[in-house]
Design a protein around this motif. Structure first.
Motif, mmCIF file in Angstrom:
data_model
loop_
_atom_site.group_PDB
_atom_site.id
_atom_site.type_symbol
_atom_site.label_atom_id
_atom_site.label_comp_id
_atom_site.label_asym_id
_atom_site.label_seq_id
_atom_site.Cartn_x
_atom_site.Cartn_y
_atom_site.Cartn_z
ATOM 1 N N LEU A 164 7.984 5.276 0.453
ATOM 2 C CA LEU A 164 7.024 4.348 1.048
ATOM 3 C C LEU A 164 7.259 2.926 0.559
ATOM 4 O O LEU A 164 7.045 1.967 1.301
ATOM 5 C CB LEU A 164 5.596 4.778 0.715
ATOM 6 N N ILE A 165 7.705 2.801 -0.683
ATOM 7 C CA ILE A 165 8.014 1.471 -1.205
ATOM 8 C C ILE A 165 9.141 0.840 -0.396
ATOM 9 O O ILE A 165 9.034 -0.294 0.068
ATOM 10 C CB ILE A 165 8.403 1.547 -2.693
ATOM 11 N N SER A 166 10.219 1.587 -0.209
ATOM 12 C CA SER A 166 11.361 1.068 0.549
ATOM 13 C C SER A 166 10.957 0.701 1.968
ATOM 14 O O SER A 166 11.358 -0.342 2.501
ATOM 15 C CB SER A 166 12.481 2.107 0.576
ATOM 16 N N GLN A 167 10.135 1.555 2.593
ATOM 17 C CA GLN A 167 9.704 1.304 3.965
ATOM 18 C C GLN A 167 8.897 0.023 4.062
ATOM 19 O O GLN A 167 9.123 -0.804 4.955
ATOM 20 C CB GLN A 167 8.860 2.486 4.455
ATOM 21 N N GLN A 168 7.963 -0.174 3.147
ATOM 22 C CA GLN A 168 7.089 -1.342 3.228
ATOM 23 C C GLN A 168 7.798 -2.625 2.824
ATOM 24 O O GLN A 168 7.468 -3.702 3.323
ATOM 25 C CB GLN A 168 5.841 -1.119 2.363
ATOM 26 N N VAL A 169 8.755 -2.512 1.905
ATOM 27 C CA VAL A 169 9.520 -3.700 1.528
ATOM 28 C C VAL A 169 10.380 -4.165 2.695
ATOM 29 O O VAL A 169 10.498 -5.364 2.966
ATOM 30 C CB VAL A 169 10.392 -3.414 0.289
ATOM 31 N N ARG A 170 10.988 -3.202 3.415
ATOM 32 C CA ARG A 170 11.833 -3.577 4.551
ATOM 33 C C ARG A 170 10.987 -4.076 5.732
ATOM 34 O O ARG A 170 11.439 -4.907 6.510
ATOM 35 C CB ARG A 170 12.697 -2.387 4.970
ATOM 36 N N GLU A 171 9.762 -3.559 5.858
ATOM 37 C CA GLU A 171 8.842 -4.049 6.879
ATOM 38 C C GLU A 171 7.831 -4.948 6.175
ATOM 39 O O GLU A 171 6.692 -4.576 5.944
ATOM 40 C CB GLU A 171 8.140 -2.885 7.561
ATOM 41 N N ASN A 196 2.115 -8.074 3.783
ATOM 42 C CA ASN A 196 1.859 -9.513 3.751
ATOM 43 C C ASN A 196 0.410 -9.855 4.078
ATOM 44 O O ASN A 196 -0.158 -10.791 3.518
ATOM 45 C CB ASN A 196 2.788 -10.242 4.730
ATOM 46 N N ARG A 197 -0.204 -9.097 4.995
ATOM 47 C CA ARG A 197 -1.565 -9.413 5.442
ATOM 48 C C ARG A 197 -2.594 -9.216 4.336
ATOM 49 O O ARG A 197 -3.660 -9.836 4.362
ATOM 50 C CB ARG A 197 -1.932 -8.551 6.650
ATOM 51 N N ILE A 198 -2.290 -8.359 3.365
ATOM 52 C CA ILE A 198 -3.253 -8.129 2.290
ATOM 53 C C ILE A 198 -2.824 -8.799 0.986
ATOM 54 O O ILE A 198 -3.500 -8.658 -0.034
ATOM 55 C CB ILE A 198 -3.473 -6.621 2.046
ATOM 56 N N ALA A 199 -1.713 -9.542 1.018
ATOM 57 C CA ALA A 199 -1.178 -10.122 -0.209
ATOM 58 C C ALA A 199 -2.131 -11.136 -0.837
ATOM 59 O O ALA A 199 -2.384 -11.091 -2.044
ATOM 60 C CB ALA A 199 0.178 -10.765 0.066
ATOM 61 N N ILE A 200 -2.658 -12.056 -0.031
ATOM 62 C CA ILE A 200 -3.503 -13.120 -0.583
ATOM 63 C C ILE A 200 -4.790 -12.563 -1.208
ATOM 64 O O ILE A 200 -5.106 -12.895 -2.363
ATOM 65 C CB ILE A 200 -3.813 -14.184 0.486
ATOM 66 N N PRO A 201 -5.566 -11.723 -0.495
ATOM 67 C CA PRO A 201 -6.754 -11.164 -1.161
ATOM 68 C C PRO A 201 -6.414 -10.311 -2.375
ATOM 69 O O PRO A 201 -7.189 -10.278 -3.344
ATOM 70 C CB PRO A 201 -7.430 -10.322 -0.060
ATOM 71 N N LEU A 202 -5.266 -9.644 -2.362
ATOM 72 C CA LEU A 202 -4.854 -8.864 -3.531
ATOM 73 C C LEU A 202 -4.621 -9.777 -4.731
ATOM 74 O O LEU A 202 -5.065 -9.476 -5.845
ATOM 75 C CB LEU A 202 -3.578 -8.077 -3.226
ATOM 76 N N VAL A 203 -3.929 -10.882 -4.516
ATOM 77 C CA VAL A 203 -3.663 -11.821 -5.603
ATOM 78 C C VAL A 203 -4.969 -12.393 -6.147
ATOM 79 O O VAL A 203 -5.163 -12.492 -7.368
ATOM 80 C CB VAL A 203 -2.732 -12.954 -5.128
ATOM 81 N N ARG A 236 -3.312 -0.054 5.968
ATOM 82 C CA ARG A 236 -2.314 -0.741 5.145
ATOM 83 C C ARG A 236 -2.604 -0.553 3.658
ATOM 84 O O ARG A 236 -1.688 -0.340 2.854
ATOM 85 C CB ARG A 236 -2.290 -2.237 5.490
ATOM 86 N N LEU A 237 -3.859 -0.642 3.296
ATOM 87 C CA LEU A 237 -4.221 -0.490 1.891
ATOM 88 C C LEU A 237 -3.931 0.925 1.409
ATOM 89 O O LEU A 237 -3.466 1.123 0.278
ATOM 90 C CB LEU A 237 -5.706 -0.824 1.694
ATOM 91 N N GLY A 238 -4.179 1.917 2.269
ATOM 92 C CA GLY A 238 -3.888 3.298 1.910
ATOM 93 C C GLY A 238 -2.400 3.526 1.684
ATOM 94 O O GLY A 238 -1.989 4.156 0.705
ATOM 95 N N LEU A 239 -1.567 3.005 2.601
ATOM 96 C CA LEU A 239 -0.117 3.119 2.440
ATOM 97 C C LEU A 239 0.357 2.395 1.182
ATOM 98 O O LEU A 239 1.223 2.877 0.451
ATOM 99 C CB LEU A 239 0.593 2.535 3.667
ATOM 100 N N PHE A 240 -0.237 1.250 0.953
ATOM 101 C CA PHE A 240 0.125 0.444 -0.207
ATOM 102 C C PHE A 240 -0.142 1.210 -1.502
ATOM 103 O O PHE A 240 0.712 1.276 -2.391
ATOM 104 C CB PHE A 240 -0.684 -0.857 -0.165
ATOM 105 N N LEU A 241 -1.309 1.830 -1.595
ATOM 106 C CA LEU A 241 -1.665 2.570 -2.806
ATOM 107 C C LEU A 241 -0.805 3.822 -2.981
ATOM 108 O O LEU A 241 -0.401 4.147 -4.097
ATOM 109 C CB LEU A 241 -3.147 2.939 -2.771
#
Length: 223
Positions: free
Chosen positions: A48-55, A60-67, A35-40
């Protein structure tokens, strides 16, 4: 060499904090490598942005530690920057760090609440998710850069301090402008918001808050 003495004295707190930041980053890489690799990669790949925003669950699973990482790294850098320019010199580094963390969280929470309210009011749920994604992505990229600068500033030679601080400030401005431009394009393309309203949005919700924060901190530092 003076910088060796600097490394060995009065940096236990900073060392512990930077170690915790690196440990959090390592845990994210270890547990969410895919997930982190796709995110970066989404930073340079709009599909990839559109894909991850729609999914939405994809990030979401990495949002809290990222913040947590973003707020902590930026607060560390801003605290060092203010002390470097002799602002809040009577404050301890930890007090300034936690105060800045609270300020960043408060401003972010307020803006997120406004964005959420607008998305509900005008039925722009996708735009709200896209905004959240861009905020996380750009600020995570920024945090990685600033984290390296924090380490160099804290444990490097004094002669490069000014260069590191200026480099960090420039990178903050550059990444902020990149995110604002992407959101501007997104709102025009996806939400079809008129150009005038889009410009007003940028001024009111993107440029005004950080400007006000800088002015408040600057005046508070002057006493």
């Amino acid at each position: 060499m003076n910088w060796i003495d600097k490394v060995s004295q009065n940096h236990s707190i900073e060392f512990i904090m930077l170690t915790l930041f690196l440990a959090l980053l390592g845990l994210m890489r270890q547990n969410e490598f895919v997930r982190l690799g796709l995110f970066l990669r989404a930073f340079t790949n709009s599909s990839l942005i559109s894909q991850q925003v729609r999914e939405e669950k994809a990030f979401n699973r990495i949002a809290i530690p990222l913040v947590i990482l973003v707020v902590s790294v930026l607060s560390f850098f801003f605290a060092k920057t203010l002390h470097h320019f002799n602002y809040f010199s009577d404050w301890s580094f930890l007090s300034l760090f936690f105060s800045l963390s609270v300020l960043i969280i408060a401003v972010t929470a307020l803006r997120s609440t406004i964005y959420f309210g607008l998305s509900v009011l005008f039925k722009l749920n996708y735009i709200h998710r896209a905004h959240t994604f861009h905020w996380l992505l750009n600020n995570f990229i920024l945090a990685l850069i600033i984290l390296a600068l924090n380490i160099l500033y804290t444990f490097g030679p004094n002669m490069i301090d000014n260069t590191l601080i200026i480099t960090g400030l420039i990178m903050i401005v550059v990444l902020y402008l990149i995110r604002s431009f992407r959101l501007f394009s997104l709102f025009l393309a996806e939400a079809r918001i008129p150009l005038l309203y889009n410009v007003l949005y940028l001024c009111a919700l993107e440029f005004l808050p950080p400007t006000l924060v800088v002015m408040v901190v600057w005046r508070a530092g002057l006493g």
